[in-house]
Design an enzyme around this catalytic site. Structure first.
Site, PDB file in Angstrom:
ATOM      1  N   HIS A  21       1.806 -10.425  14.497  1.00 14.73           N
ATOM      2  CA  HIS A  21       0.968  -9.913  13.426  1.00 14.73           C
ATOM      3  C   HIS A  21       1.538  -8.659  12.771  1.00 14.73           C
ATOM      4  CE1 HIS A  21      -2.547  -8.986  11.146  1.00 14.73           C
ATOM      5  NE2 HIS A  21      -2.845  -7.916  11.832  1.00 14.73           N
ATOM      6  N   LEU A  23       0.829  -1.212   0.000  1.00 12.53           N
ATOM      7  CA  LEU A  23       0.000   0.000   0.000  1.00 12.53           C
ATOM      8  C   LEU A  23       0.854   1.249   0.000  1.00 12.53           C
ATOM      9  CD1 LEU A  23      -2.981  -0.811   2.364  1.00 12.53           C
ATOM     10  CD2 LEU A  23      -2.955  -0.639  -0.117  1.00 12.53           C
ATOM     11  N   ARG A  81      -6.151  -5.639  21.413  1.00 12.79           N
ATOM     12  CA  ARG A  81      -5.418  -6.839  21.019  1.00 12.79           C
ATOM     13  C   ARG A  81      -4.380  -7.271  22.047  1.00 12.79           C
ATOM     14  NH1 ARG A  81      -4.514  -5.383  14.584  1.00 12.79           N
ATOM     15  NH2 ARG A  81      -6.659  -5.799  13.979  1.00 12.79           N
TER      16      ARG A  81
END
Lengths: 227, 679, 251
Positions: B444, B58, B352
């Site tokens: 992650h 991105l 998280r």
């Protein structure tokens, strides 16, 4: 004309030719079947032979028939060109193929087409050519003031031979498979794919691909077994 | 000279080295003022300026496309076979933007505040505020590119809520938001490739950064097909190479994600900031065996409806592990819904880091529910029942039996999470509609990255870092749906402006030759490094070492760290590194397509990066966000931040023996530092 | 489970290549690629060359992986990429044949790795909306009907893996190209330049040497994202109408 020739040599343009000529041939099949079914009339060939006379002598029909020959040739040549190009697109082939979508017809359109083409040569050689060469007897019917070719008798003679009947039936089976895929395919190529209408087109296509070859096959079978 | 004076000088020097270049003025006006007063490069000059962009995710794709649109000559590099493969593509949930389309009180300030707070007050205010400010433009840009965002019946954009914030500001495209955004950026990039404004190099991996007179002027790349080493030059170098989660071997990152380009920059003098901040995502499919190559994320959105639990009794745990009991056999009263118990206010929707830590603690106590003891349940039965009753009611059934409720309930769950449930079943072979999912946390995202100033420029002039590759916006913990936002903000709306600050000084600089002594030296070093690796000709595969590195990192620098473990981990990594350079075996040849060699070069860098992560974790004697030091926790096991001592960005200057720490003090003028509480 | 693998080995683009047979011990929980990892680990330990295959995200979205498994692109499971295929779908003692995707336009790089850059060039020819950064109006200025957006999404879900080309007896790329044309054409933002787009993309597709579509629909059946052949029809429609309806001769 550059843009036009470019269009018709593009992959979609070539397919459009296949689609449009195919649709024309589908239309022709209907006309041809309706005419041929007159062979089943028990009138000593009156209706069929006068129909055949009309088809070979009417100016408009003659003009259209030249179009028909042209489209058959175009459909065949284009089909061969496209198929050769397709084969060349994968020079090194797979050891094993085991596809989920395994529709026999769609995967063998070229072979089926060639079978039909071979059939067509035999068919035309049997009847059309003999008529054109003047090898047929002439016959005169009451109320018609000119003699016509007795194609009717020629057909009956031919279809009294078992292996000719078998070849005709095989030809129609090939036509069934060719139409089974070709009918829907022509619309898909034109871009007519729609969640509501495509199932209908597919349904009509299936009915058409069964009814038309069956109608054609019925003629030699009827003549062989009934007459 | 007195000691104090000396100290002052040291601090002053530090500040020069780590000048964050934050514009003057109130927070809300900084970016506007900056844009109004920054140096510009005229179009006729842009044509002569070349920019190298490394990475086509991105951040990279959007930057390369936007810079090319402005008129710069761009060269874009990816090790993939196509720019569209970058791992941004795997992001599921969505992208945040302060549009306030929902009329629920969202604003730029609120998005900024949520991000700062979610990051446990360890990010830079000015950068984060700018991120929130440009977020709305991202959505507009993506819509114009043809990104098919979810829409309402009226044709307007839909939103959903996400991870622990109180407004609904997440835009999404089913469960494939990252894919759709990347394809948007990839298409913009492709358009520039076709116009000749971008030269694209696929299957090219960056192995060094070339610095001439203190400025980044090029890269050394390996053509992965031929193995050829090439020298590419430009006026500036932009790194958008993602994060370093694969230091842990097992992570939700793609197999190819690596730190090499960023790490080579560090070797050439760039600082690595906050490397210890690693985000561990709580809902991943647990490890099933030693052959495992990667971990798969199950979207955070599942926690909206799933309840997390483990059995209360050890004998039930044993029975489930040995498959004598099914989780459905455990009665309600024997289940420990530990998140709901410990955090009644947020329950299963705690952020998280909190959710991950709680799962680890449950498993550490011996309550893990799979054969390896490293899994907890995520149970949808309650949701199926709740939705089922409501749906039955809507169908006019007011006294539904259990099977009717189930039927309708499953339908609702399928609509919401069908694709995730399907993926779970594909991977595990279990039907999550029948038995609860088993989940466990996994690495992650990495909040740390190259240190950058407000211009996104590293401490090396002309070297920029965007997206996950830099450290700047997420502090110690990233909020869900913010990674996509940051990648695109940096690429579309920040770097096109800020790179001008540097390039406006370069308009007189002719094209950079690629055969200067610096280029030749860097090329030689890369060649030597490859030869050295190939010549080891040991007995052990690269993956074996990588796995071992992962074990060390996970064990000693994972979800919970302590001084003793970190010291041990560092020693183990050093030992591993020594062995690596003696025992690794790389098959094949260097002058061909050789994936093992690619991996070998990356793993060599991961090992050094891993050591730096440990050092940073050792230095940070507090618990913040993704960094939990066991010595620094409250009585009930919550993270204990120490703002007085540790409200700084750690920026590490690499040294083979003792890397040097530089500190950028974080100044909070607009938010008050608070203890995060989710109880 | 014990498996026999027959794998295509080819050193580089020029070499002819051939099948090699390997034995591997796998377990049911492994993914197909993890099973190949195990094989490669063994090969490396024996100091032999591991099997090269493309892969990256291993969660079915990046489109990097892809090979013919027992004669099917991505193997026997419907709507599943190679990386998401697990060994529980195979039997103990089975022999598995593994080949690269084959098409002239996808030359083999090594073993099971092929060069799919033709896809990138098709996108570069027109698979975008020409909008510069910063030009966009507010995202809600143009409403898009929900089903329309959803249909565009279905087309945009393509991962560019190449299974459609691999599955097609003609090695045609119309599903890939059609999906992109269809995605952008269905959106008001993309409709503006749809004529130029379809002309350029189809021209590039032809130039790359892919075969012609004969509407077999093997592409749709093997597509891991189940992209519909309706997208091909939409592209045909766009192509035919744009060829005849525009005043300008397009290059």
């Amino acid at each position: 004309m550059n843009w036009l020739s470019r269009f018709f040599t593009s992959s979609i343009g070539r397919k459009l030719i296949m689609s449009l000529t195919g649709l024309f041939l589908i239309l022709f099949l209907v006309v041809h079947l309706v005419g041929n079914l007159q062979l089943l009339n028990e009138d000593d060939g009156f209706s069929f032979n006068t129909y055949a006379y009309f088809m070979t002598h009417n100016g408009l029909v003659k003009t259209i028939s030249f179009g028909l020959y042209f489209f058959i040739v175009l459909h065949a040549i284009q089909g061969i060109v496209v198929t050769i190009h397709n084969r060349k697109s994968r020079k090194k082939n797979y050891r094993q193929l085991n596809f989920r979508e395994a529709d026999f017809a769609s995967r063998n359109m070229a072979v089926l087409g060639l079978l039909i083409l071979a059939f067509l040569f035999m068919h035309m050689g049997d009847f059309w050519l003999k008529m054109k060469m003047g090898q047929l007897d002439m016959v005169k019917y009451d109320g018609v003031n000119y003699p016509v070719n007795d194609l009717y008798t020629r057909v009956n003679t031919a279809f009294s031979v078992w292996w000719i009947v078998v070849l005709y039936v095989i030809g129609q089976i090939a036509l069934f498979f060719h139409l089974k895929h070709g009918f829907y395919s022509a619309f898909q190529t034109l871009g007519w794919n729609h969640p509501k209408y495509t199932p209908i087109i597919k349904g009509i296509g299936l009915v058409f691909s069964v009814v038309v070859p069956l109608g054609f096959a019925l003629i030699p079978l009827y003549i062989y077994f009934v007459r | 000279m007195s000691t104090i004076a000396k100290d002052n000088t040291a601090e002053a020097e530090q500040n020069i080295k780590l000048d964050s270049k934050i514009p003057e003025g109130p927070l809300e006006e900084k970016w506007e003022n900056y844009k109004g007063s920054m140096n510009l490069v005229a179009p006729n000059n842009k044509r002569h300026l070349e920019v190298i962009v490394v990475g086509t995710g991105l951040a990279g794709s959007s930057a390369a496309a936007s810079l090319a649109e402005l008129g710069y000559k761009v060269k874009a590099y990816t090790f993939h076979d196509s720019p569209r493969r970058a791992h941004s593509i795997a992001a599921q949930g969505g992208i945040n933007a302060a549009k306030n389309y929902q009329n629920d009180g969202d604003s730029v300030y609120r998005l900024f505040y949520d991000t700062i707070k979610g990051g446990d007050y360890r990010s830079r205010e000015a950068n984060t505020y700018r991120l929130a400010e440009v977020s709305a433009n991202i959505i507009d840009q993506c819509v114009a590119q043809g990104v098919p965002f979810a829409r309402e019946y009226g044709g307007l954009l839909a939103n959903r809520s996400f991870g622990g914030v109180q407004v609904s500001r997440t835009f999404y495209a089913r469960g494939q938001t990252g894919q759709q955004l990347l394809i948007g950026a990839y298409s913009a990039l492709s358009r520039q490739v076709s116009s000749g404004q971008v030269e694209l190099f696929t299957r090219h991996e960056v192995l060094d950064i070339v610095i001439i007179d203190g400025k980044a002027r090029g890269i050394i790349v390996r053509n992965l097909i031929t193995g050829e080493i090439e020298r590419h030059s430009a006026h500036a170098v932009v790194l958008a190479t993602g994060g370093y989660g694969n230091v842990f071997y097992l992570s939700t990152n793609a197999m190819g994600c690596n730190v090499t380009a960023a790490w080579r920059a560090v070797q050439r003098g760039a600082y690595m900031a906050n490397p210890c901040y690693t985000q561990i995502h709580p809902t991943c499919i647990p490890v099933s065996g030693s052959y495992q190559s990667k971990l798969t994320l199950m979207s955070e959105s599942l926690r909206n409806d799933g309840r997390v639990w483990v059995p209360k009794k050890k004998e039930d745990v044993e029975a489930i592990r040995s498959k004598q009991k099914s989780p459905n056999d455990i009665p309600e009263e024997d289940r420990d819904y530990y998140l709901e118990r410990r955090y009644p206010a947020f329950g299963n929707l705690v952020p998280r880091d909190v959710a991950s830590r709680a799962a680890k603690q449950a498993c550490d106590r011996g309550y893990g529910v799979n054969a390896t003891g490293l899994a907890v349940f995520l149970d949808f039965n309650a949701a199926i029942e709740r939705y089922g009753k409501a749906a039955a009611h809507q169908h006019g059934i007011h006294n539904p039996d259990a099977s009717t409720i189930r039927k309708y309930g499953v339908e609702v769950i399928e609509q919401k999470y069908g694709n995730l449930f399907e993926m779970y079943e594909k991977i595990t072979g279990d039907d999550p509609y029948r038995t609860p999912m088993m989940i466990y946390p996994a690495v992650h995202y990495t909040m740390g990255g190259l240190w950058v100033d407000y211009n996104l420029q590293t401490n090396v002039d002309g070297l920029f870092a965007l997206g996950e590759c830099n450290f700047s916006d997420h502090g110690a913990n990233r909020l869900g749906a913010s990674a996509l936002m940051q990648g695109l903000a940096d690429g579309y709306f920040v770097i096109p402006y800020t790179i001008g600050q540097f390039l406006s000084q370069e308009i007189q600089t002719p094209p950079i030759p690629n055969d200067t002594p610096e280029f030749l030296k860097a090329e030689k070093e890369v060649n030597e490094r490859i030869d050295r690796l190939m010549d080891i000709n040991g007995e052990v595969s690269v993956d074996t070492f990588h796995r071992e590195l992962g074990h060390i990192m996970w064990e000693y620098c994972g979800m919970a760290r302590n001084r003793e473990g970190l010291l041990k981990g560092r020693a183990m990594i050093r030992e591993l590194r020594d062995r690596y350079w003696k025992e690794v075996y790389i098959p094949g040849d260097r002058n061909e397509f050789n994936p093992e060699l690619e991996k070998a070069l990356r793993v060599a860098d991961f090992m050094e990066m891993g050591e730096l992560m440990i050092l940073d974790a050792l230095d940070r004697e507090e618990s913040a966000g993704g960094h939990f030091r066991e010595e620094y926790q409250t009585e009930d096991g919550e993270a204990l931040r120490r703002d007085e001592e540790y409200a700084y960005v750690s920026a590490w200057e690499w040294d083979e023996e003792e890397p040097e720490l530089h500190k950028e003090k974080l100044v909070f003028e607009n938010v008050e530092l608070k203890v995060r509480s989710y109880k | 489970m014990k498996l026999t693998l027959k794998i295509w080995r080819q050193k580089d683009r020029e070499e002819t290549g051939g099948f090699e047979t390997y034995q591997v011990e796998a377990s049911e929980e492994m993914s197909f690629l993890e099973m190949l990892d195990v094989l490669n680990q063994e090969l490396i330990e024996q100091k032999k060359e591991p099997v090269a295959f493309d892969h990256d995200c291993r969660e079915g979205i990046c489109g990097t992986c892809g090979m013919m498994i027992n004669g099917q692109p991505h193997g026997p499971l419907k709507a599943t990429t190679t990386c998401q295929l697990h060994m529980r779908h195979f039997n103990d003692g089975e022999t598995i044949l593994i080949e690269p995707f084959r098409a002239n336009s996808f030359p083999v790089v090594k073993d099971l790795v092929v060069d799919r850059s033709a896809f990138d060039r098709i996108i570069q020819a027109g698979g975008y909306i020409s909008v510069d950064t910063g030009q966009a109006p507010d995202g809600n200025v143009i409403p898009i009907e929900k089903d329309q957006a959803s249909s565009a999404f279905d087309a945009a879900a393509c991962i560019g893996c190449g299974a459609c080309v691999a599955a097609c007896p003609n090695a045609s790329a119309v599903l890939f190209t059609g999906a992109k044309v269809s995605h952008l054409t269905q959106l008001p933002q993309g409709d503006v330049e749809s004529k130029r787009r379809v002309q350029r993309m189809v021209a590039q597709m032809n130039k790359e040497g892919f075969g012609n579509c004969s509407n077999i629909s093997a592409c749709e059946a093997e597509c891991p994202k189940e992209i519909s052949v309706a997208n091909i029809a939409r592209m045909n429609r766009e192509y035919i109408s744009s060829s005849f309806s525009t005043d300008k001769v397009m290059d």
